[in-house]
Enzyme design. Structure first.
Site, PDB file in Angstrom:
ATOM      1  N   SER A   1       6.707  -4.462  -5.889  1.00 47.96           N
ATOM      2  CA  SER A   1       7.024  -5.018  -4.768  1.00 47.96           C
ATOM      3  C   SER A   1       7.724  -6.319  -5.112  1.00 47.96           C
ATOM      4  O   SER A   1       8.654  -6.626  -5.435  1.00 47.96           O
ATOM      5  CB  SER A   1       5.669  -4.964  -4.045  1.00 47.96           C
ATOM      6  OG  SER A   1       6.200  -5.467  -2.386  1.00 47.96           O
TER       7      SER A   1
ATOM      8  N   ASP B   1       6.013   4.909   1.602  1.00 46.41           N
ATOM      9  CA  ASP B   1       5.527   3.593   1.636  1.00 46.41           C
ATOM     10  C   ASP B   1       5.944   3.015   2.898  1.00 46.41           C
ATOM     11  O   ASP B   1       7.087   2.821   3.306  1.00 46.41           O
ATOM     12  CB  ASP B   1       6.574   2.879   0.659  1.00 46.41           C
ATOM     13  CG  ASP B   1       6.120   1.521   0.387  1.00 46.41           C
ATOM     14  OD1 ASP B   1       5.800   0.892   1.183  1.00 46.41           O
ATOM     15  OD2 ASP B   1       6.330   1.032  -0.803  1.00 46.41           O
TER      16      ASP B   1
ATOM     17  N   HIS C   1       2.443   2.572  -0.904  1.00 42.98           N
ATOM     18  CA  HIS C   1       2.751   1.458  -1.748  1.00 42.98           C
ATOM     19  C   HIS C   1       1.671   0.744  -2.567  1.00 42.98           C
ATOM     20  O   HIS C   1       1.851  -0.186  -3.402  1.00 42.98           O
ATOM     21  CB  HIS C   1       3.096   0.384  -0.591  1.00 42.98           C
ATOM     22  CG  HIS C   1       3.983  -0.766  -1.101  1.00 42.98           C
ATOM     23  ND1 HIS C   1       5.005  -0.699  -1.586  1.00 42.98           N
ATOM     24  CD2 HIS C   1       3.496  -2.225  -1.224  1.00 42.98           C
ATOM     25  CE1 HIS C   1       5.736  -2.336  -1.834  1.00 42.98           C
ATOM     26  NE2 HIS C   1       4.391  -2.946  -1.686  1.00 42.98           N
TER      27      HIS C   1
END
Ligand SMILES: N[C@@H](CCC(=O)N[C@@H](CSC=O)C(=O)NCC(=O)O)C(=O)O
Length: 282
Positions: free
Chosen positions: A146, A222, A255
Site C-alpha cells: 500500500s 480491495d 487489502h
C-alpha cells in the site's frame, strides 16, 4: 544501535533495534529477520516498507515470511513508517497523515521538513547502519504494501542501481491523483504539483534509465482499489514506456495482511532469484 529484543524463528532470529536517526531528527526503531545462514556469513536483504498505520512490527508478525526467508538465506529489514516521538501540529490527528504515514518522501515544507525525510532514511541512513552492524551484504531488494508499495516503487524507479529487484502488494500507484496522496503531498511537498512528479511512480516510470521489472499483486476485493490505488494508471504508463510490469489481480482478496501472507512466498522467490539465491522463482 541498541538491541531491544531477539527471538528465535525458523532457525534464525527476529530482532528489533533502536537508534538515533540524524536524517529524521528523532529516535527510531526497526525490525530485522536474520536467517540461519547469517550465522556463518553475510546475506542479502529484502527491504520491506509497510503501509499506513503500521510500525516495523506489522509485517514481521502477520506476513509469515520467516519460514521461506530462512530456507532462502534472505534477511528482511522492516523500517517504521514515519518519524516517531515528535509532536508537530496535527501530526497525530489522522490515520492517513503524519505519524504512521510518512509516505517515503523527503518533505520540503515546514514544519515537516525537519523530520519527515523518510525516503533518505529508508534508502540511505538505515541501509548504511544495517550494513555496517549486521551480517548482511550490500545486495538489496525492495517490496512493500500500500503506502509501502508506493515507497518500494519510488526506491526502484528513483535509484534502480541500488536494488536487484522490486515488488509490491496493492501499492498506491499514482499518489498525485488519489485522496491519500494529495493530502500527504500537499502538506509534505507543497502545492506545486510539478514538485510531486519525482515522488509518483506513474510519473517517474516514464523517465527511468534502468528498468527493473515490477511485480505487483493486487486484491480484486480491495476496498481502496478504485479510489486510492489505481494500478491501471501505472499499467498505462508502463505500456507507453515499455517498462516490464506484471500485475496479478487476485479474486477474493482484500487489502489486509491475509492477502499479503497469501502471496508473500511468490515475492520472496522473485527477489531471491534476482539476488542469485535460487535459479528460478517457480
Ligand atoms: N483505518 C484503518 C485502515 C488502515 C489500513 O488498512 N492500513 C493498512 C495499510 S493501508 C495503506 O497504506 C495496514 O497495513 N494496516 C496494518 C495491518 O496490520 O493490517 C485502520 O486503522 O485499521
Amino acid at each position: 544501535m541498541e538491541k531491544l529484543s531477539s527471538t528465535g524463528s525458523f532457525g534464525g532470529r527476529v530482532e528489533r533495534y533502536k537508534h538515533a536517526s540524524a536524517t529524521l531528527n528523532c529516535d527510531m526503531e526497526f525490525g530485522v529477520y536474520l536467517p540461519p545462514q547469517a550465522d556463518t556469513g553475510p546475506v542479502p536483504v529484502l527491504w520491506w516498507l509497510s503501509g499506513l498505520t503500521c510500525t516495523d512490527e506489522n509485517f514481521m508478525q502477520k506476513a509469515g515470511a520467516q519460514r521461506l526467508a530462512a530456507q532462502l538465506g534472505l534477511a528482511i529489514v522492516c523500517p517504521d513508517t514515519s518519524p516517531r516521538g515528535t509532536d508537530l501540529p496535527g501530526e497525530h490527528d489522522d490515520w492517513d497523515f503524519g505519524s504512521g504515514a510518512g509516505f517515503y518522501v523527503n518533505a520540503t515544507q515546514a514544519p515537516w521538513d525537519r523530520h519527515y525525510r523518510m525516503y533518505d532514511y529508508v534508502t540511505k541512513e538505515l541501509p548504511a547502519l544495517v550494513e555496517a552492524n549486521l551480517p548482511v551484504t550490500g545486495q538489496r531488494a525492495v517490496s512493500g504494501h500500500s503506502m509501502g508499495g508506493h515507497g518500494a516503487l519510488l526506491c526502484a524507479l528513483r535509484e534502480p542501481e541500488r536494488y536487484a529487484s522490486v515488488s509490491a502488494f496493492a501499492p498506491i500507484c499514482h499518489p498525485s491523483d488519489c485522496p491519500w496522496g494529495v493530502k500527504a503531498f500537499s502538506h509534505y511537498l507543497g502545492d506545486d504539483r510539478n514538485d510531486w512528479r519525482a515522488w509518483d511512480a506513474t510519473q517517474l516510470l516514464t523517465d527511468v534509465d534502468i528498468q527493473l521489472p515490477i511485480l505487483i499483486d493486487q486484491g480484486a476485493d480491495d476496498p481502496f482499489l478504485g479510489e486510492q490505488l489505481k494500478p491501471g494508471a501505472l499499467e498505462q504508463a508502463a505500456i507507453c514506456a515499455h517498462h516490464p510490469l506484471e500485475i496479478r489481480l487476485r479474486e477474493g482478496y482484500d487489502h489486509s495482511y491475509f492477502f499479503v501472507a497469501s502471496f508473500i512466498d511468490d515475492h520472496l522467490r522473485h527477489h531471491a532469484k534476482a539476488l542469485g539465491l535460487i535459479a528460478s522463482a517457480d
